[in-house]
Scaffold this motif. Structure first.
Motif, short mmCIF file in Angstrom:
data_model
loop_
_atom_site.label_atom_id
_atom_site.label_comp_id
_atom_site.label_asym_id
_atom_site.label_seq_id
_atom_site.Cartn_x
_atom_site.Cartn_y
_atom_site.Cartn_z
N THR A 274 0.91 -0.95 0.40
CA THR A 274 -0.09 0.14 0.28
C THR A 274 0.98 1.12 -0.15
O THR A 274 2.51 1.38 0.27
N ASN A 275 0.53 2.41 -0.53
CA ASN A 275 0.65 3.85 -0.35
C ASN A 275 0.60 4.65 1.70
O ASN A 275 0.14 3.76 2.05
N GLU A 276 1.34 5.40 1.15
CA GLU A 276 1.12 6.60 2.85
C GLU A 276 -0.58 6.93 2.80
O GLU A 276 -0.89 6.54 4.14
N ASN A 277 -1.66 6.16 2.01
CA ASN A 277 -3.31 6.01 1.81
C ASN A 277 -4.21 4.87 1.92
O ASN A 277 -4.69 5.08 2.53
N SER A 278 -2.63 4.25 2.48
CA SER A 278 -3.41 2.40 2.69
C SER A 278 -3.75 1.81 1.93
O SER A 278 -4.91 1.30 2.30
N PHE B 183 5.44 5.85 -7.81
CA PHE B 183 6.68 6.71 -8.25
C PHE B 183 8.26 6.58 -7.04
O PHE B 183 8.38 6.02 -6.06
N GLU B 184 9.40 6.87 -7.83
CA GLU B 184 10.30 6.83 -7.14
C GLU B 184 10.40 8.15 -5.98
O GLU B 184 10.13 9.04 -6.26
N GLY B 185 11.45 8.01 -5.16
CA GLY B 185 10.99 8.29 -3.95
C GLY B 185 10.06 7.68 -2.79
O GLY B 185 9.88 8.28 -1.34
N GLY B 186 9.40 7.22 -3.66
CA GLY B 186 7.71 7.44 -2.65
C GLY B 186 7.87 5.58 -1.51
O GLY B 186 8.73 4.69 -1.97
N THR B 187 7.00 5.88 -0.29
CA THR B 187 7.60 4.07 -0.13
C THR B 187 6.17 3.70 0.04
O THR B 187 5.12 3.79 -0.08
N VAL B 188 6.77 2.06 -0.39
CA VAL B 188 5.93 0.83 0.26
C VAL B 188 5.45 0.52 1.20
O VAL B 188 6.59 -0.24 2.50
N PHE B 189 4.33 0.56 1.83
CA PHE B 189 3.86 -0.10 2.73
C PHE B 189 3.60 -1.65 2.28
O PHE B 189 2.48 -1.91 1.42
N LEU B 190 4.87 -2.77 3.54
CA LEU B 190 4.39 -3.90 3.45
C LEU B 190 3.66 -4.73 4.04
O LEU B 190 4.25 -4.28 5.45
N ASP B 191 2.49 -5.11 3.57
CA ASP B 191 1.65 -5.97 5.29
C ASP B 191 1.18 -7.97 4.62
O ASP B 191 0.71 -8.00 3.95
N ALA B 192 2.05 -8.40 5.87
CA ALA B 192 2.04 -9.78 5.25
C ALA B 192 0.77 -10.61 6.51
O ALA B 192 0.75 -10.33 7.52
#
Length: 394
Positions: A217-221, A228-237
């Motif tokens: 997900t992105n910062e907005n879930s 985009f380059e520089g963005g943060t990927v949020f990972l959940d298992a």
């Protein structure tokens, strides 16, 4: 004088007084003297045979079995046997029968009168009961295959694999491949020259921690497959089973970047595909893997070098142009005349300058104006300031 020996076969010469005979038999000689007086004589030569020796056909025996070391005897010959078996001693029997308890070498020296002695050796191999060793991973992970290999220490024989308590033959090869999901005992028998022995082995397959899914997900879930380059990927298992004592490790394109948690994030990805993978490992070493692929695209920000605020709906405003979905967390823009007078400012990246002072004053003349904007994207720790010029055309 002249000499003539008969038969000539086996003699070194037939016309000399003392030929050498190489074959046994009766030889006659005719003699004629210088005065032509004839004479004759005869001689018999007896040949001695070398000592007879025929080794046993089978030199491999089982414990407690006996074997005769020689089966051919020459009358009158002498036989002397010695051995590496300390209990054997020296034996003069031509055909000794032995019952060794371990592999031994027997040496024979035999001679028949003046004939050269012969020396022969007989090695009797005593088969010992082999110990069946079973090689293989007995604690393999459920879902995997494991190969069991029975070893008999180099002794020739035949293996047979069965389930314990079953008559069904699973394999007659030394190795068998299995993938039982529950503990099970296998039985292997080994038939060799001296009998049959049996060994059993119990398999204990190990469970693993199953992974239900992995999402990015992105910062907005919002679930994403592109960022985009520089963005943060949020990972959940999410796991199907309890984690227990299992460990967790995260990888990005095969490189570890985090561990110990089911949720993590990564803001260092460069342009291209990134395969994020979580590996859950139990104390027994059973691994479960799951992954998600993210496409990282360039975060390109453009800005025009001229605009025409004439109300035709085309190029009427001056502002930055950025791709949809790019997250801007910090922004400011200031525009000045060439003499340094501020004519427009904003902290909204979507608000453009319409060519008027502060967007609601007098229209400014065609000229070259100087702009400064400061921007920081999601995932960036520092803002970047950009300076440039724009031409206002009326």
């Amino acid at each position: 004088e002249s000499w003539m020996w008969m038969p000539m076969e086996g003699l070194s010469a037939a016309d000399i007084p003392s030929p050498i005979a190489t074959m046994p038999g009766s030889y006659n000689v005719q003699v004629m003297s210088d005065k032509m007086c004839p004479g004759s004589a005869a001689v018999s030569i007896e040949g001695l045979q070398p000592p007879g020796f025929v080794p046993p056909e089978n030199t491999t025996i089982c414990p407690g079995e006996s074997v005769e070391l020689n089966t051919l005897v020459t009358e009158g010959a002498t036989y002397v046997w010695t051995s590496t078996d300390p209990t054997f001693g020296t034996v003069t029997d031509a055909t000794p029968i032995v019952t060794p308890t371990q592999t031994a070498t027997y040496t024979l020296i035999a001679q028949n009168e003046d004939c050269p002695a012969i020396e022969r050796t007989v090695v009797i191999t005593v088969l010992t009961e082999p110990t069946i060793a079973i090689d293989g991973d007995l604690n393999y992970c459920i879902g995997e295959f494991t190969e069991l290999t029975a070893l008999a220490g180099g002794i020739n024989g035949n293996f047979t694999w069965r389930f314990e308590g079953s008559d069904e033959v699973l394999s007659t090869e030394p190795s068998i491949t299995v993938n039982d999901a529950q503990p099970r005992t296998y039985e292997v028998t080994f038939a060799y020259a001296c009998g049959i022995i049996t060994e059993t082995v119990t398999l204990t397959p190990q469970t693993q921690v199953d992974i239900a899914n992995v999402i990015a997900t992105n910062e907005n879930s919002v679930v994403i497959d592109t960022i985009f380059e520089g963005g943060t990927v949020f990972l959940d298992a999410t796991l199907v089973d309890d984690l227990g004592d299992a460990t967790i490790e995260w990888f990005a394109n095969g490189v570890p970047f985090d561990s110990g948690t089911l949720s993590t994030s990564d803001g260092s990805a460069t342009v291209g595909f990134v395969d994020y993978e979580i590996v859950v490992t139990t104390p027994a070493g059973c691994e479960t893997r799951s992954n998600v692929r993210i496409l990282v695209v360039p975060a390109e920000i453009r800005i025009p070098n001229a605009f025409t605020p004439n109300g035709d709906g085309r190029n009427d405003d001056f502002k930055i142009i950025y791709p949809q979905g790019l997250v801007i967390v910090e922004f400011s823009m200031n525009i000045y005349t060439r003499w340094g007078n501020l004519v427009f400012e904003t902290d909204n990246p979507d608000e453009g300058w319409n060519g008027q002072r502060n967007n609601d004053g007098e229209p400014l003349p065609s000229d070259v104006y100087v702009y400064y904007y400061t921007i920081r994207l999601a995932g960036q720790t520092e803002a970047e300031t950009v300076q440039g010029e724009v031409v206002l055309i009326r």
